[in-house]
Design an enzyme around this catalytic site. Structure first.
Site, mmCIF file in Angstrom:
data_model
loop_
_atom_site.group_PDB
_atom_site.id
_atom_site.type_symbol
_atom_site.label_atom_id
_atom_site.label_comp_id
_atom_site.label_asym_id
_atom_site.label_seq_id
_atom_site.Cartn_x
_atom_site.Cartn_y
_atom_site.Cartn_z
ATOM 1 N N LYS A 149 0.790 -1.081 0.103
ATOM 2 C CA LYS A 149 -0.026 0.054 0.006
ATOM 3 C C LYS A 149 0.981 1.198 0.049
ATOM 4 C CE LYS A 149 -1.809 1.433 4.175
ATOM 5 N NZ LYS A 149 -1.239 3.061 4.469
ATOM 6 N N ASN A 150 1.778 1.452 0.716
ATOM 7 C CA ASN A 150 2.704 2.548 1.131
ATOM 8 C C ASN A 150 3.765 2.690 -0.091
ATOM 9 O OD1 ASN A 150 1.220 3.075 3.240
ATOM 10 N ND2 ASN A 150 2.828 2.247 4.837
ATOM 11 N N ILE A 158 8.177 6.767 17.211
ATOM 12 C CA ILE A 158 7.925 7.511 15.873
ATOM 13 C C ILE A 158 6.536 8.247 15.755
ATOM 14 C CG2 ILE A 158 7.446 7.338 13.196
ATOM 15 C CD1 ILE A 158 10.016 6.050 13.962
ATOM 16 N N ASP A 189 4.660 0.604 12.035
ATOM 17 C CA ASP A 189 3.206 -0.006 11.370
ATOM 18 C C ASP A 189 3.115 -1.393 11.852
ATOM 19 O OD1 ASP A 189 2.568 2.321 10.243
ATOM 20 O OD2 ASP A 189 3.272 1.753 8.253
ATOM 21 N N ARG A 237 0.051 14.859 12.938
ATOM 22 C CA ARG A 237 0.889 14.630 11.697
ATOM 23 C C ARG A 237 1.042 15.640 10.862
ATOM 24 N NH1 ARG A 237 -0.938 8.806 9.496
ATOM 25 N NH2 ARG A 237 0.949 8.848 8.469
ATOM 26 N N PRO A 238 2.185 16.498 11.304
ATOM 27 C CA PRO A 238 2.382 17.708 10.458
ATOM 28 C C PRO A 238 3.087 17.389 8.881
ATOM 29 C CG PRO A 238 4.183 17.408 12.014
ATOM 30 C CD PRO A 238 3.165 16.372 12.377
ATOM 31 N N ILE A 239 3.012 18.478 8.273
ATOM 32 C CA ILE A 239 3.751 18.337 7.079
ATOM 33 C C ILE A 239 4.866 19.551 6.711
ATOM 34 C CG2 ILE A 239 2.039 16.778 5.832
ATOM 35 C CD1 ILE A 239 1.466 19.578 4.156
ATOM 36 N N ASP A 240 5.272 19.868 7.860
ATOM 37 C CA ASP A 240 6.042 20.987 7.853
ATOM 38 C C ASP A 240 7.463 20.629 7.101
ATOM 39 O OD1 ASP A 240 6.503 19.318 10.305
ATOM 40 O OD2 ASP A 240 8.087 20.652 10.628
ATOM 41 N N LEU A 241 7.954 19.489 7.024
ATOM 42 C CA LEU A 241 9.167 18.987 6.577
ATOM 43 C C LEU A 241 8.758 18.972 5.068
ATOM 44 C CD1 LEU A 241 10.259 16.347 9.064
ATOM 45 C CD2 LEU A 241 11.197 18.636 8.736
ATOM 46 N N CYS A 290 -5.247 12.954 12.747
ATOM 47 C CA CYS A 290 -5.231 11.427 12.762
ATOM 48 C C CYS A 290 -4.993 10.907 14.028
ATOM 49 C CB CYS A 290 -3.884 11.255 11.703
ATOM 50 S SG CYS A 290 -3.428 9.399 11.659
ATOM 51 N N ARG A 318 -8.812 -0.237 4.586
ATOM 52 C CA ARG A 318 -8.052 1.076 3.982
ATOM 53 C C ARG A 318 -6.595 0.265 3.643
ATOM 54 N NH1 ARG A 318 -6.268 4.781 7.843
ATOM 55 N NH2 ARG A 318 -4.529 4.707 5.995
ATOM 56 N N ARG A 321 -4.870 10.677 4.383
ATOM 57 C CA ARG A 321 -3.860 11.702 4.715
ATOM 58 C C ARG A 321 -2.786 11.605 3.564
ATOM 59 N NH1 ARG A 321 0.853 12.070 6.448
ATOM 60 N NH2 ARG A 321 1.377 13.963 7.650
HETATM 61 N N1 EPU Z 1 6.857 14.563 10.840
HETATM 62 C C1 EPU Z 1 7.052 15.913 10.955
HETATM 63 N N2 EPU Z 1 7.001 16.495 10.051
HETATM 64 C C2 EPU Z 1 6.520 16.252 8.890
HETATM 65 C C3 EPU Z 1 6.268 14.920 8.628
HETATM 66 C C4 EPU Z 1 6.563 14.171 9.466
HETATM 67 O O1 EPU Z 1 7.134 16.264 12.365
HETATM 68 O O2 EPU Z 1 6.522 17.199 7.905
HETATM 69 C C5 EPU Z 1 7.119 13.516 11.778
HETATM 70 C C6 EPU Z 1 5.773 12.540 12.052
HETATM 71 O O3 EPU Z 1 4.887 13.433 12.982
HETATM 72 C C7 EPU Z 1 6.130 11.400 12.642
HETATM 73 C C8 EPU Z 1 7.498 11.287 12.010
HETATM 74 O O4 EPU Z 1 7.929 12.599 11.560
HETATM 75 O O5 EPU Z 1 6.477 11.387 14.029
HETATM 76 C C9 EPU Z 1 7.464 10.313 10.855
HETATM 77 O O6 EPU Z 1 6.253 10.309 9.853
HETATM 78 P P1 EPU Z 1 6.557 10.189 8.426
HETATM 79 O O7 EPU Z 1 6.409 11.361 7.875
HETATM 80 O O8 EPU Z 1 7.669 9.215 8.020
HETATM 81 O O9 EPU Z 1 5.030 9.273 8.123
HETATM 82 P P2 EPU Z 1 4.325 9.315 6.702
HETATM 83 O O10 EPU Z 1 5.241 9.598 5.673
HETATM 84 O O11 EPU Z 1 3.292 10.261 6.823
HETATM 85 C C10 EPU Z 1 4.259 7.011 6.385
HETATM 86 C C11 EPU Z 1 3.370 5.782 6.206
HETATM 87 C C12 EPU Z 1 3.013 5.311 7.662
HETATM 88 C C13 EPU Z 1 4.016 4.930 8.822
HETATM 89 C C14 EPU Z 1 4.904 6.193 8.636
HETATM 90 C C15 EPU Z 1 6.177 5.864 9.427
HETATM 91 C C16 EPU Z 1 2.238 6.121 4.058
HETATM 92 C C17 EPU Z 1 1.335 6.278 3.205
HETATM 93 N N3 EPU Z 1 2.218 6.048 5.250
HETATM 94 O O12 EPU Z 1 3.705 8.011 6.700
HETATM 95 O O13 EPU Z 1 1.880 4.262 7.515
HETATM 96 O O14 EPU Z 1 3.492 4.986 9.819
HETATM 97 O O15 EPU Z 1 5.474 6.487 7.364
HETATM 98 O O16 EPU Z 1 6.774 4.748 8.750
HETATM 99 O O17 EPU Z 1 3.353 5.679 3.698
HETATM 100 C C18 EPU Z 1 0.058 2.931 7.833
HETATM 101 O O18 EPU Z 1 0.354 2.346 6.932
HETATM 102 O O19 EPU Z 1 -0.668 2.201 8.939
HETATM 103 C C19 EPU Z 1 0.932 4.129 8.385
HETATM 104 C C20 EPU Z 1 0.254 4.892 9.352
#
Ligand code: EPU
Length: 420
Positions: free
Chosen positions: A22-23, A328, A306, A120-124, A115, A398, A91
């Protein structure tokens, strides 16, 4: 809304096939927006999340054909605006930001909502787009971006909880069409990021370093169509392995990639289970008494967040005290309250869950709160005495392709019932 009834106590055995990841599929489908030419993606799992992504692509102007696991996307013309109604259900819809910015030099995409697994910010992601030369504003719940032309840059994407998977994907997808060289430091090294980089390189991108914390991307003028097979879903693989550990008599997961899930097979080995692997299969079986564990979630190749919930389900009936630390998403413990309703003894201490194994769990009505939490409840239900009734199973759909049917093939007694 469906419910799932798990009748506990039936041993599992036999073989089970893993679906495509999925991811991996979600960002790879988003990446098809980067070219006008057709892209053919095989082994796309049939999930509500992949269906949402295809709906988003169609809304943005792409033509989509789906024949069993193969999806063909042709994005000859693309519109750069994705409103709330289109993206709010998932998301991961944020991963159209990078491709839209690269293809159209502008994008307006509604921000994903909250969530249950934590903030789950997207600042990065946004920091990365800004570094590439985009003007970024967040206004009225939307991210609005514009650039005359993206330019390569050196960007560090490591955040306070480590690297970001979708952030790395997003910035990489924008950088492939930027002018000049981009270096992403602190990049996520997850197999799904490598799979996306492979797909982009097949489309004509020039990305090096996938699978390490440093990606080097030479921008190209345009990308072309490509054909790709999605990698096996390592989290589905791990979930079936835990199912096999929790109540199996020898369960073999096939079409898997054992290398991608080594942290989980190592943990199961440490917990006293027998693990045997071939090139593309993993077998788990009992090996005397199981043992408690101490483990913490980490970015790849560490133990995946996960798989944390599923492991908690296993440890809740493993004699002794186990300690699980969620590094995480420190609040990702909604499943524990539900496991307690089934008789688990667990305390949450900040990001740590202290689990005292009990002899048995008892079936109870429980509520799924997110995808992996719901998988954990199914696993606990397989082991529990009596019937576990899980509501809100749309969370399972999902991200797990026909989970109830697949476990049924191994001997589980799981029913899906419609409720009003
Ligand atoms: N984070 C920030 N700022 C950002 C982005 C992330 O502070 O801009 C923080 C998050 O809050 C978290 C950490 O960085 O503490 C890691 O988050 P990441 O961005 O890696 O998560 P993601 O990319 O949004 C993906 C998977 C998740 C999985 C995480 C961690 C997908 C679609 N989702 O999410 O999968 O838990 O990586 O490995 O790829 C799931 O499949 O159930 C799922 C939640």
């Amino acid at each position: 809304m469906d419910k799932i009834l798990v009748h506990g106590g039936y041993p599992l055995s036999g073989k089970i096939k893993v679906s495509g990841s999925k991811n991996s599929a979600l960002p790879i489908l988003a990446a098809t927006l980067l070219t006008r030419e057709p892209c053919v993606v095989h082994r796309v799992p049939d999930l509500s999340d992949t269906n949402y992504m295809l709906q988003i692509l169609m809304y943005l102007g792409a033509q989509v054909e789906r024949a069993s696991g193969t999806v063909t996307v042709t994005a000859e013309k693309v519109n750069s605006v994705a409103p709330y109604d289109v993206v709010r259900r998932m998301r991961a819809s944020v991963c159209v930001l990078g491709p839209l910015l690269a293809r159209c030099n502008e994008a307006t995409v509604s921000l994903p909502g909250g969530c249950v697994i934590g903030d789950r910010p997207i600042d990065l992601h946004l920091k990365g787009f800004e570094a590439l030369g985009a003007a970024v504003r967040v206004e009225g719940g939307n991210v609005k971006m514009f650039t005359p032309r993206l330019k390569g840059a050196i960007i560090n994407l490591r955040g306070k909880f480590g690297p970001t998977v979708l952030g790395t994907d997003n910035v990489m997808m924008a950088a492939v069409l930027a002018e000049g060289t981009t270096v992403i430091e602190g990049a996520a090294a997850e197999p799904e990021v490598c799979d996306l980089a492979d797909f982009l390189n097949k489309m004509g991108a020039r990305i090096e370093g996938a699978g390490t914390s440093r990606l080097i991307i030479e921008g190209v003028k345009e990308l072309h169509g490509a054909e790709h097979d999605i990698i096996p879903d390592r989290i589905e693989t791990g979930t079936f392995l835990v199912a096999g550990a929790i109540c199996g008599n020898g369960v073999t997961v096939t079409r898997a990639e054992p290398k991608h899930i080594e942290s989980v097979t190592t943990a199961l080995g440490n917990a006293g289970y027998n693990i045997q692997t071939t090139k593309d299969s993993i077998t788990v079986s009992r090996n005397g008494a199981s043992k408690p564990l101490e483990l913490g979630t980490e970015p790849y190749p560490g133990f995946p967040t996960d798989m944390q919930a599923q492991m908690c389900a296993l440890l809740s009936t493993t004699d002794g005290m186990s300690v699980v630390t969620e590094n995480i998403f420190p609040q990702r413990y909604m499943h524990l309250a539900e496991l307690k309703r089934m008789g688990a003894h667990v305390q949450i201490e900040g990001p740590r869950a202290v689990i005292h194994g009990v002899e048995k769990l008892l079936g109870a009505p429980v509520m799924a709160s997110d995808l992996r939490a719901s998988a954990a409840l199914v696993l606990a239900g397989l082991k529990a005495e009596g019937v576990t009734e899980i509501s809100r199973v749309y969370h399972i759909d999902r991200g797990y392709e026909h989970l109830d049917e697949k476990l049924g093939e191994l001997g589980a007694h799981i029913e899906r019932v419609k409720t009003k």
